[in-house]
Structure formats: structure tokens, C-alpha cells
Design a protein around this motif. Structure first.
Motif, PDB file in Angstrom:
ATOM      1  N   GLU A 130       0.830  -1.210   0.000  1.00 55.18           N
ATOM      2  CA  GLU A 130       0.000   0.000   0.000  1.00 55.18           C
ATOM      3  C   GLU A 130       0.860   1.254   0.000  1.00 55.18           C
ATOM      4  N   ALA A 131       1.924   1.250   0.799  1.00 59.34           N
ATOM      5  CA  ALA A 131       2.830   2.396   0.819  1.00 59.34           C
ATOM      6  C   ALA A 131       3.555   2.535  -0.514  1.00 59.34           C
ATOM      7  N   MET A 132       3.939   1.402  -1.106  1.00 58.16           N
ATOM      8  CA  MET A 132       4.682   1.446  -2.360  1.00 58.16           C
ATOM      9  C   MET A 132       3.829   1.965  -3.504  1.00 58.16           C
ATOM     10  N   VAL A 133       2.617   1.452  -3.627  1.00 62.39           N
ATOM     11  CA  VAL A 133       1.777   1.895  -4.741  1.00 62.39           C
ATOM     12  C   VAL A 133       1.422   3.369  -4.599  1.00 62.39           C
ATOM     13  N   SER A 134       1.383   3.871  -3.373  1.00 64.06           N
ATOM     14  CA  SER A 134       1.077   5.284  -3.145  1.00 64.06           C
ATOM     15  C   SER A 134       2.150   6.210  -3.717  1.00 64.06           C
ATOM     16  N   LEU A 135       3.360   5.673  -3.909  1.00 59.21           N
ATOM     17  CA  LEU A 135       4.463   6.451  -4.457  1.00 59.21           C
ATOM     18  C   LEU A 135       4.496   6.427  -5.988  1.00 59.21           C
ATOM     19  N   CYS A 136       3.684   5.555  -6.585  1.00 59.24           N
ATOM     20  CA  CYS A 136       3.834   5.242  -8.008  1.00 59.24           C
ATOM     21  C   CYS A 136       2.781   5.911  -8.881  1.00 59.24           C
ATOM     22  N   ASP A 137       2.995   5.787 -10.198  1.00 60.15           N
ATOM     23  CA  ASP A 137       2.118   6.423 -11.179  1.00 60.15           C
ATOM     24  C   ASP A 137       1.155   5.439 -11.843  1.00 60.15           C
ATOM     25  N   ALA A 138       1.419   4.143 -11.708  1.00 60.13           N
ATOM     26  CA  ALA A 138       0.529   3.116 -12.244  1.00 60.13           C
ATOM     27  C   ALA A 138       0.850   1.798 -11.548  1.00 60.13           C
ATOM     28  N   LEU A 139      -0.124   0.894 -11.576  1.00 59.70           N
ATOM     29  CA  LEU A 139       0.012  -0.426 -10.961  1.00 59.70           C
ATOM     30  C   LEU A 139      -0.265  -1.491 -11.999  1.00 59.70           C
ATOM     31  N   VAL A 140       0.657  -2.450 -12.120  1.00 57.41           N
ATOM     32  CA  VAL A 140       0.508  -3.596 -13.025  1.00 57.41           C
ATOM     33  C   VAL A 140       0.303  -4.853 -12.192  1.00 57.41           C
ATOM     34  N   LEU A 141      -0.791  -5.562 -12.451  1.00 60.03           N
ATOM     35  CA  LEU A 141      -1.083  -6.826 -11.781  1.00 60.03           C
ATOM     36  C   LEU A 141      -1.010  -7.949 -12.809  1.00 60.03           C
ATOM     37  N   ASN A 142      -0.230  -8.984 -12.505  1.00 55.29           N
ATOM     38  CA  ASN A 142      -0.028 -10.102 -13.429  1.00 55.29           C
ATOM     39  C   ASN A 142      -0.111 -11.391 -12.628  1.00 55.29           C
ATOM     40  N   ILE A 143      -1.052 -12.282 -12.977  1.00 55.90           N
ATOM     41  CA  ILE A 143      -1.305 -13.477 -12.171  1.00 55.90           C
ATOM     42  C   ILE A 143      -0.559 -14.710 -12.670  1.00 55.90           C
ATOM     43  N   GLY A 144       0.508 -14.520 -13.438  1.00 57.43           N
ATOM     44  CA  GLY A 144       1.212 -15.651 -14.047  1.00 57.43           C
ATOM     45  C   GLY A 144       1.674 -16.708 -13.063  1.00 57.43           C
TER      46      GLY A 144
END
Length: 267
Positions: free
Chosen positions: A54-68
């Protein structure tokens, strides 16, 4: 502004903003995804610890989720990170790798789509048909379906999920439910290199990180990978092709995209 003008503006935005892209992705392709993000001019973070997502994504500009390579912990991390991203209006792209292969994958993606607002969902034809509740043919994580009805399927699912749907295959389809495009670039050798779909999703995330339109970001990410594959050196085998592919991505710009892009408005 037409598509090519929007793509030009998107590349300019990426050049002026080194977007930070948070990945919760699979360990098979994580290094190639990171290098692809760097090659296009963004910056990757690969973090899935429950204590920090949660803290990390708050610093970022986009989130990539990959269920591989999905497991219970990464699924929980995806839920937490995506909820925080939604709350902070950070765009999210989902790659539902092999969603129809096992009940766990399907249940996990269904749960994510129920509770998370996605900006882009990118998958092959079998993966998108599975999410749409249609019968799909696949072998592991590979699609055995053709893209004949891809435009209608993508447009319908885009309206249902209120996001952009991208189907990649021999030809690629991108739709936001209101407009649908067919993209006709790409080299068949892409299917012989592990992770090119994951890398494409990371490219989409990189463009989304500029806070640009989801449809145009999906077109840009898919076309960058497809055109790079056409330009990459294919004379020495798949290992050299993989390296050359990242080289070509690092050289990609709006002018190159404009020169080679084959795009058709189909709906």
C-alpha cells in the motif's frame, strides 16, 4: 485529435515524466518486464510484500497486476495494492494470465474485477473470453481461440467492466466500449519468447503512468511491442531476438510508430 496525434502526445508525456510503475507480477518474466519498462523510459518497482504494497503503490504512477505465478500471498497483495491505487486514482492494468486454467485463477480474477476498478485488462483471446463468461479453448496459458469475434467481445466486455479491453494475438484488438481498433503489426517469433505478453502489459502500464487515456495507452503499449518485434534481429535465434526486442523498444518513438503502425477502426 486522431490516434496518431494522441500517440505523439503520449510519447512526449512519457519523455517528460519518468513514470514509476509498481508491479505485482510473476517471477518467470519479472526481469524482462523491468527491463522493458526501463527501455521505454519509465521506472519499475517489483514489490509484493504485504507489509509495504500500500505504501509502495502510493508512491507510483501506475500499478501492473499479473497473475502468471499467482499464490495466496500475491493475491492478497494485489487486493491491497489495487484498493489503495483506486483510492488514490492511480491507474491499474490487469494481465489475467491463464485465468481459465484453474479454479483458483478464475476465482481470484473474478474477485479482483468485482472489487477493483481496472483501467485496462490485457489478455489473449481465451483469457478475455473466460472473463466474459464465454467458452474458451486454451492450453495452459496459451490461447487456442482465433480472434474472429474479438471486436464484439472486447467492446461488450469493455462496457460491462467500464474499462479498456485489449486482446493480443495474431491481430490485436483494443476497445473502450465506444470505439474499437484492430492492430495488425507483430512478428510470429513473439510466441517463441517467454514473457512478451507480460512485457506488453508492462508497456501499457508505463504509458498509463503518464495519466493518459487508457485506450491510447493500450494501443501504444501493444504497438510498441509489435513494431519492435518486426524491427528486431531474427537471424540468430530466439535468444538474440529477445535481446534485440528490448533494444528496439529502447529506440521506439512516435515517428517510428507512425511509420509502421497498421491500425483499423472496426466498431
Amino acid at each position: 485529435m486522431d490516434v496518431k496525434e494522441q500517440l505523439k502526445a503520449l510519447f512526449e508525456a512519457l519523455a517528460h515524466k519518468r513514470a514509476l510503475i509498481h508491479h505485482i507480477t510473476n517471477y518467470v518474466t519479472v526481469n524482462d518486464c523491468a527491463n522493458t519498462v526501463l527501455a521505454i523510459g519509465a521506472s519499475p518497482i517489483m514489490a509484493d510484500a504485504l507489509q509495504e504494497v500500500e505504501a509502495m503503490v502510493s508512491l507510483c504512477d501506475a500499478l501492473v497486476l499479473n497473475i502468471g505465478t499467482l499464490n495466496a500471498q500475491t493475491f492478497e497483495a494485489m487486493q491491497k495494492a489495487a484498493s489503495k491505487a483506486n483510492a488514490k486514482q492511480i491507474p491499474v492494468v490487469l494481465d489475467p494470465v491463464g485465468v481459465g486454467a484453474t479454479p483458483f485463477r478464475l476465482q481470484s480474477v473474478t474477485e479482483l474485477l468485482r472489487h477493483v476498478r481496472m483501467d485496462v485488462v490485457r489478455g489473449n483471446m481465451a483469457e478475455i473470453k473466460t472473463i466474459a463468461g464465454l467458452e474458451a479453448k486454451s492450453s495452459g496459458v496459451d490461447s487456442l481461440d482465433d480472434e474472429a469475434d474479438g471486436g464484439l467481445i472486447a467492446a461488450s466486455l469493455a462496457k460491462k467492466l467500464q474499462c479498456t479491453i485489449a486482446i493480443t494475438g495474431k491481430e490485436d484488438i483494443v476497445s473502450n466500449g465506444n470505439v474499437t481498433y484492430r492492430l495488425q503489426n507483430g512478428d510470429a517469433l513473439l510466441t517463441n519468447v517467454t514473457g512478451t505478453g507480460c512485457m506488453t502489459t508492462s508497456l501499457i502500464g508505463s504509458f498509463l503512468g503518464t495519466k493518459s487515456d487508457a485506450l491510447i495507452s493500450a494501443i501504444a503499449g501493444i504497438s510498441t511491442m509489435a513494431i519492435a518485434s518486426e524491427l528486431a534481429d531474427k537471424t540468430k535465434g530466439t535468444g538474440s531476438f529477445r535481446v534485440s526486442l528490448i533494444d528496439e523498444i529502447s529506440k521506439m518513438d512516435a515517428a517510428t510508430l507512425h511509420r509502421f503502425l497498421r491500425i483499423q477502426n472496426v466498431l
